[in-house]
Every structure is written in structure tokens, then in C-alpha cells.
Enzyme design. Structure first.
Site, PDB file in Angstrom:
ATOM      1  N   HIS A   1       0.941  -1.184  -0.052  1.00 17.86           N
ATOM      2  CA  HIS A   1       0.145  -0.092   0.113  1.00 17.86           C
ATOM      3  C   HIS A   1       0.942   1.142  -0.038  1.00 17.86           C
ATOM      4  CE1 HIS A   1      -2.322  -3.180   1.648  1.00 17.86           C
ATOM      5  NE2 HIS A   1      -3.385  -2.798   1.206  1.00 17.86           N
TER       6      HIS A   1
ATOM      7  N   GLY B   1      -3.557  -3.023  11.540  1.00 14.21           N
ATOM      8  CA  GLY B   1      -4.162  -3.579  10.373  1.00 14.21           C
ATOM      9  C   GLY B   1      -5.566  -3.763  10.332  1.00 14.21           C
TER      10      GLY B   1
ATOM     11  N   ASN C   1      -7.470  12.204   3.311  1.00 14.04           N
ATOM     12  CA  ASN C   1      -7.161  12.250   1.805  1.00 14.04           C
ATOM     13  C   ASN C   1      -8.232  11.979   0.963  1.00 14.04           C
ATOM     14  OD1 ASN C   1      -7.408   9.400   1.785  1.00 14.04           O
ATOM     15  ND2 ASN C   1      -5.450   8.858   2.176  1.00 14.04           N
TER      16      ASN C   1
ATOM     17  N   HIS D   1      -3.697   3.199  -3.704  1.00 11.20           N
ATOM     18  CA  HIS D   1      -4.072   2.470  -2.116  1.00 11.20           C
ATOM     19  C   HIS D   1      -3.293   1.304  -1.894  1.00 11.20           C
ATOM     20  CE1 HIS D   1      -6.262   1.382   1.549  1.00 11.20           C
ATOM     21  NE2 HIS D   1      -6.294   0.290   0.862  1.00 11.20           N
TER      22      HIS D   1
ATOM     23  N   GLU E   1     -18.324  -2.782  24.511  1.00  8.05           N
ATOM     24  CA  GLU E   1     -17.544  -4.052  24.601  1.00  8.05           C
ATOM     25  C   GLU E   1     -16.115  -3.975  23.841  1.00  8.05           C
ATOM     26  OE1 GLU E   1     -21.611  -4.748  25.446  1.00  8.05           O
ATOM     27  OE2 GLU E   1     -20.444  -3.822  23.744  1.00  8.05           O
TER      28      GLU E   1
ATOM     29  N   HIS F   1     -29.318 -13.796  24.909  1.00 11.10           N
ATOM     30  CA  HIS F   1     -28.245 -13.365  25.831  1.00 11.10           C
ATOM     31  C   HIS F   1     -27.757 -14.917  26.207  1.00 11.10           C
ATOM     32  CE1 HIS F   1     -29.755  -9.289  26.119  1.00 11.10           C
ATOM     33  NE2 HIS F   1     -28.994  -9.071  27.034  1.00 11.10           N
TER      34      HIS F   1
END
Length: 660
Positions: free
Chosen positions: A32, A121, A189, A263, A410, A472
Site C-alpha cells: 500500500h 491492520g 485524503n 492505495h 465491549e 443472551h
């Protein structure tokens, strides 16, 4: 240092980044280039004028932290590491970008590259780790003082990082905690993989950050003086800062600059040749002129004096030994004594407790003797039972506490805990319901990938939670956690096993642990005390057969007591039956084959767990039986659900008898 050194201009120094990145990606035939080329000016200003670091001591505790949240632009980090003089990244590593065995992986990996303060990443993880870094800095400063702890956390983030939902959790938490030493440099950008970001969003990012109590500025990312002025203003603010750096992706590429074409693909030989002409860089691939490299190495040596002065302050500090111990991740001497005493008392008193309550009781004895343990919950403190008497709350006004109120975040909680663990000085644990492991799973995966000691306290672990129903009730969750590499998933059956599981989790400094804990009360089954950690082997014989063993019942957590009931019924029929408690399948799988065979026995095997049945066939074999859930749960009292779904002692007995 000014924008122009005695030997090299800012443009030359920034172009060294651009060409190292573009040439390495061209040689690798993948990568990239756009982001490193676009953010080279910003990075040059940051690393030559502001970053406090020393490549000769990459883990110096009071260094500034740098997080490349847009981790796909890894050649920016590797180029900086080479140019500033990190010993583990030489020019051969740059040439070996993305190759097997090289440190210079496609995305920066913590532990592989000294400069990488975290693995990035998966977009959004880095900026949220950075919140953890900045929070850790404030908490450490509250404990040790500014003489020992006074550093900044800088982030380079892209449009994708800010699109990810976790970014809002990060932005909100940082603004609430007033983390004024966090500076995010946004690579604004306007480009994503699909094209212009206008295709997918029309947010005003600056207003979003302002709404969360951030200091916000906009600059031309290719104007070094404007960038420097903005960083200075950010450092002067008592709020976390966003600097929107308007950049051109692939800056310098003659036909592809400003396009998504830069990119995620090499520029190509023709484009690279044109870029050399456009930016007046006549040098061969991987060649950095001596004057430019010397200027960069001078920038890399700036922090040596700061480090030396800090080391003198540390040497004179009366609490140096404790500072060094906590930063090294070494637990206090003799802390296991608290575990042994807890187990002995639990075996004697035999309290009938939910394992979530047993977990709290264990934490009550551990947190006083391990002061670096930092608790928290995603707004479920009184359900997860993660708070203890000595863990007062951290607030924006007081960072001396040991308990974090993460709110209903979470995913953010888990990524912040990763940041706390990476920073050094703390052992974080945090709670939510087990079913919401899926909400935090990407960050848990990063805990595992980086080998971080982070403890996930996940309660309400089966259909045994009852009336809250199938939304749940975790069914497949534990099997999915067990499938993740380098994670220890514990499901203890009583307070004794709960204590043992915490002992293993704390002793495991190379990866995270999950505590799957019950809502319903369970009997104490381990009534004979031993200091030996039986749970440390993952599985063991809880009760041996009377007479020849013909049946082995394997169970975890709340179903171990059910297995004991089934054993009594089978023994009454004259069938010798053993019960194996297996709180951690991952640890059991690591035991010698002889031990595993002895524990599991040669006769009929029946596994019982009030969760999905996936995975248990490995232990019972083709001729065995698995009693568990084959679909989602329902809303009803727990005991009714066990009957309805056939997870009973009677069902275990029937399954065993049918196979004899």
C-alpha cells in the site's frame, strides 16, 4: 530542529520515506504505497521535531508511543525505523518487505519490529489501543509522578479507521477521560478503496470529535510548518487532539496521485520513474543519499539525552524496584499464597455460589496483593461482579484508581485493555456477558496475536442464565473461543477451580484468558484441599470410578455437578463411572498423550455441557455421546430450560447405558 537541517531539506527527508516505501512495494509486488507517500510530510515533522524516542532503547518506558492505526501503510513505519536507526530494520529488511521470515510484514506486528508499539491492520484497533496507551500514561503518572512518567501518544489514522464503529467508542472514551496527551493525525485524503470517500460518507469528522470533547484543527498535510504549529497547539491543549491533515494519497506519483489506484497496489515501473523525475530524486531504488540519511539518524539520536536524564531520575527514585517490576510484567513475589488460602477456605466452607460470584471473591484476594491489576466492565459491574474493595474508580479528575467504567462499549473496552497491557505497568481484566464476546472478538483476537496478558471476565455463560432468553444465552460462543489460537478459555465448576483458573491466567504472560462464568449458584465439588493446580492441566479426574471404570463423564462449569449426579446414579446400577472436569480444553490438549488417555479412560465416554456440542467429538470419539445444545435457547427459569433441552443427569445416564 528546524524544518531544514544543515545537510538535508524537509522535502528530501520526506521523499526518502516516499521512495523507500514505493520501491519496497514495487519489489514485493504488493503493498500500500499511497498512505506512506501522502503522510510522509506529517511523519517527517513528527519524528524530527516532536517524538521523544531512542532507537537504541526502543522499549524505554517513558518514550512517546507511536501508533500507525492505518496499518496497511506499514512501509511508513518501516521506513522511519530504518531512517532513524532502529537496529532491527536495516536496508535488507526494507528490501524483504512482505517476504517469509522478514520482520517487515505486510502489517506492523508487535514483537516482530521494535518500533511497533502495537499490531495494526484491522482498522480502528490502533486508535483504540492508543486510548489505552494514553490512559495508561495518566494512570502511571498518578502512581509514579511526572518525573518518571510524562509522555505523549501519537496516532496516524486514516479514513477507514474513522469509519469503523469502534472509532466512536475510542473517541468517546478519550474525550470523557480528557486524555490531553493523545494526538491523532488524521490522513484526510478523501480516498477509500472504492474511490472517493464521498461514495460512502458525508460526515463532518471534525464536528464528531468536537462533540466528544476533543481539540480539533485542520491543516495542509504537505505544509510542514502548518503541521508543526498544529502539533504544538495540540500539546498545549488539555483535551485529546485531532489534527485533520489534508493530504494527497500517493503524493508525487505523476498520474496516480490523488487516486485510489495508489492505495493497495505497486505504482509500476513507469509511474516510479516519473515520480523520480517529478520529485527530483535521481537515486537508485533503496539508496538514500548520505546527507539525507545522516539528517534522519541525527533526528533519531535526539532522544538519547532525554533517556539518559530519565534513567538518572529513575535510579534515584525510592520506588524504582516496584516501577521496574510492574513495567517488566513480573508479578509480586508470593502472590500465589492468596490463591492457596482461598482454595483451602472454599474447600472447608463449601459455599454454594455462582462462579461469577466466586470470581469476585477471588479478585477480592488477588487485587490487594497484585496492585497492577486494573478492573473494569462494559456497564455490567454489578452483573459481572468485577469490582473489589480496593479497586476505586478511575475518573477524569483522578487517575489513581484501579477500576474503569467502559460504558456499553465491549469492543472498545477490549482494545483499550490491549493498550493498557502493551503500555506496560498493568494487568487488565474486564467484564461483559459471554454472549457479547462476539462484540469484542476482533480485539480479543489481537490480544491473542500479540500475546498479551489480558483477562476477559465473561459471565452468564449458558442457558443457565435463564429468563433473559436466547438473545443472551451463548450457544456457539465458547466453541468459537476455543478455536482461536493462543487463547485459554476457562469454564470452572466451583470456587476452587475458579481460583485455579485465575492463577493460570495470571501466570500466562504470553496470551489472553477468558473466564466463562455462571449466573446460577453451584456446589463446591473440590472439598479436599491441595496447593496443586489441577485445573492447570486443563482436565483431570474429579471423581474416579468405584470399581472398574466403564463410563467416563466429561463436563465443564455448571454441568460438572450434573455429571456427579449422573455418576451416583450409574454407580448405583453397578456401573463404574468416573467424572472428568475439563475447565480448559486448550490446556488439556497440551498434556502428554499418556496423561490424556489415563484421564479419559477406555470405556464409554459422555460429554455434557449446556452449550453447543461442536468440538466434543474429539474427546468422546465416534462411539461416545454428547449432551448439549443443538440450537438456540429460550426464555424460562434455568431449571426448566435444562429439563426442556434434555441436559439432565437422567439424560447422561441413559446415554451411557445405551452404549454399554
Amino acid at each position: 530542529m528546524t524544518a531544514k537541517t544543515a545537510t538535508a531539506s524537509h522535502a528530501e527527508m520526506a521523499n526518502a520515506i516516499r521512495f523507500l516505501a514505493a520501491d519496497a512495494i514495487e519489489k514485493a509486488k504488493s503493498g500500500h504505497p499511497g498512505m506512506p507517500m501522502g503522510m510522509a510530510d506529517v511523519a517527517t515533522v513528527l519524528f524530527t521535531r516532536f517524538m521523544k524516542f531512542d532507537p537504541k532503547a526502543p522499549r524505554w518506558a517513558d518514550r512517546d508511543r507511536f501508533v500507525l492505526s492505518a496499518g496497511h501503510g506499514s512501509m511508513l513505519l518501516y521506513s522511519l525505523a530504518y531512517l532513524t536507526g532502529y537496529e532491527d530494520i536495516d536496508i535488507d529488511q526494507i528490501k524483504s518487505f512482505r517476504q517469509l521470515g522478514a520482520r517487515t510484514a505486510g502489517h506492523p506486528e508487535y514483537g516482530h519490529v521494535a518500533m511497533a508499539d502495537t499490531t495494526t491492520g484491522p482498522l480502528g484497533q490502533g486508535i483504540t489501543n492508543a486510548v489505552g496507551f494514553a490512559l495508561a500514561e495518566r494512570m502511571m503518572a498518578a502512581r509514579w509522578g511526572k518525573e518518571l512518567v510524562d509522555h505523549y501518544t501519537y496516532v496516524i489514522a486514516g479514513d477507514g479507521c474513522l469509519m469503523e464503529g469502534i472509532s466512536q467508542e475510542a473517541v468517546s472514551m478519550a474525550g470523557h477521560w480528557k486524555l490531553g496527551k493523545l494526538v491523532v493525525l488524521w490522513d484526510d485524503n478523501h480516498i477509500c478503496i472504492d474511490g472517493d470517500t464521498a461514495l460512502t460518507l458525508s460526515d463532518d469528522q471534525c464536528k464528531r470529535f468536537e462533540a466528544s470533547n476533543w481539540h480539533v484543527q485542520k491543516v495542509d498535510g504537505h505544509d510542514p510548518e502548518a503541521v508543526a504549529k498544529a502539533i504544538e497547539a495540540a500539546k498545549a491543549s488539555d483535551k485529546p487532539s485531532l489534527i485533520a491533515c489534508r493530504t494527497i494519497i500517493g503524493y508525487g506519483a505523476p498520474t496516480k496521485a490523488g487516486s485510489e489506484k495508489t492505495h493497495g497496489a505497486p505504482l509500476g515501473a513507469e509511474e516510479l520513474a516519473g515520480m523520480r523525475d517529478k520529485l527530483s530524486w535521481p537515486h537508485a531504488p533503496f539508496v538514500v543519499p548520505d546527507a539525507v540519511l545522516s539528517a534522519w539518524r541525527a533526528a533519531g539520536s535526539r532522544g538519547a539525552a532525554d533517556r539518559s536524564a530519565w534513567e538518572k531520575r529513575l535510579a534515584a527514585a525510592p520506588n524504582r524496584a516496584e516501577f521496574d517490576r510492574t513495567n517488566a510484567g513480573t508479578l509480586p513475589a508470593g502472590w500465589q499464597k492468596a490463591i492457596f488460602e482461598f482454595k483451602k477456605k472454599a474447600s472447608a466452607d463449601k459455599p454454594k455460589l455462582a462462579t461469577r460470584k466466586a470470581s469476585q471473591d477471588v479478585l477480592e484476594v488477588l487485587t490487594p496483593v497484585i496492585p497492577e491489576m486494573i478492573g473494569g466492565s462494559a456497564d455490567l459491574t454489578h452483573s459481572n461482579l468485577t469490582h473489589t474493595k480496593v479497586t476505586k474508580s478511575v475518573t477524569p479528575e483522578d487517575f489513581s484508581g484501579r477500576y474503569l467504567h467502559y460504558g456499553v462499549r465491549e469492543h472498545g473496552m477490549a482494545a483499550v485493555m490491549n493498550g493498557l497491557a502493551l503500555h506496560g505497568g498493568f494487568v487488565p481484566y474486564g467484564g461483559t456477558f459471554l454472549v457479547f464476546a462476539d462484540y469484542l472478538r476482533p480485539a480479543l483476537r489481537m490480544s491473542a496475536l500479540m500475546g498479551l496478558r489480558v483477562i476477559y471476565v465473561l459471565t452468564h455463560d449458558s442457558i443457565g442464565l435463564g429468563e433473559d432468553g436466547p438473545t443472551h444465552q451463548p450457544i456457539e460462543t465458547v466453541a468459537a473461543l476455543r478455536a482461536m489460537p493462543n487463547v485459554l478459555t476457562f469454564r470452572p465448576c466451583d470456587p476452587v477451580e475458579t481460583a485455579e483458573c485465575y492463577q493460570v491466567a495470571l501466570e500466562t504472560a504470553t496470551g489472553p484468558s477468558v473466564m466463562a462464568l455462571s449466573r446460577q449458584n453451584l456446589p463446591v465439588l473440590r472439598t479436599e484441599h491441595t496447593d496443586e493446580n489441577l485445573s492447570g492441566k486443563g482436565g483431570y479426574v474429579m471423581a474416579e470410578a468405584d470399581g472398574d471404570r466403564k463410563v467416563t463423564i466429561i463436563a465443564t462449569g455448571s454441568e460438572v455437578s450434573l455429571a456427579m449426579e449422573a455418576r451416583a446414579a450409574l454407580q448405583a446400577k453397578g456401573v463404574g463411572t468416573a467424572v472428568v472436569s475439563m475447565p480448559c480444553t486448550e490446556l488439556f490438549d497440551l498434556q502428554p498423550v499418556g496423561y490424556r488417555r489415563a484421564v479419559l479412560g477406555d470405556g464409554v465416554r459422555v460429554a455434557v455441557e449446556a452449550l453447543g456440542t461442536y468440538g466434543w467429538e474429539r474427546y468422546v470419539g465416534d462411539a461416545g455421546a454428547i449432551i448439549g445444545m443443538t440450537g438456540f435457547g429460550a426464555s424460562a427459569p434455568a431449571e426448566k430450560l435444562y429439563e426442556h433441552f434434555g441436559i439432565t443427569a437422567g439424560a447422561v445416564v441413559d446415554a451411557a447405558m445405551q452404549r454399554l
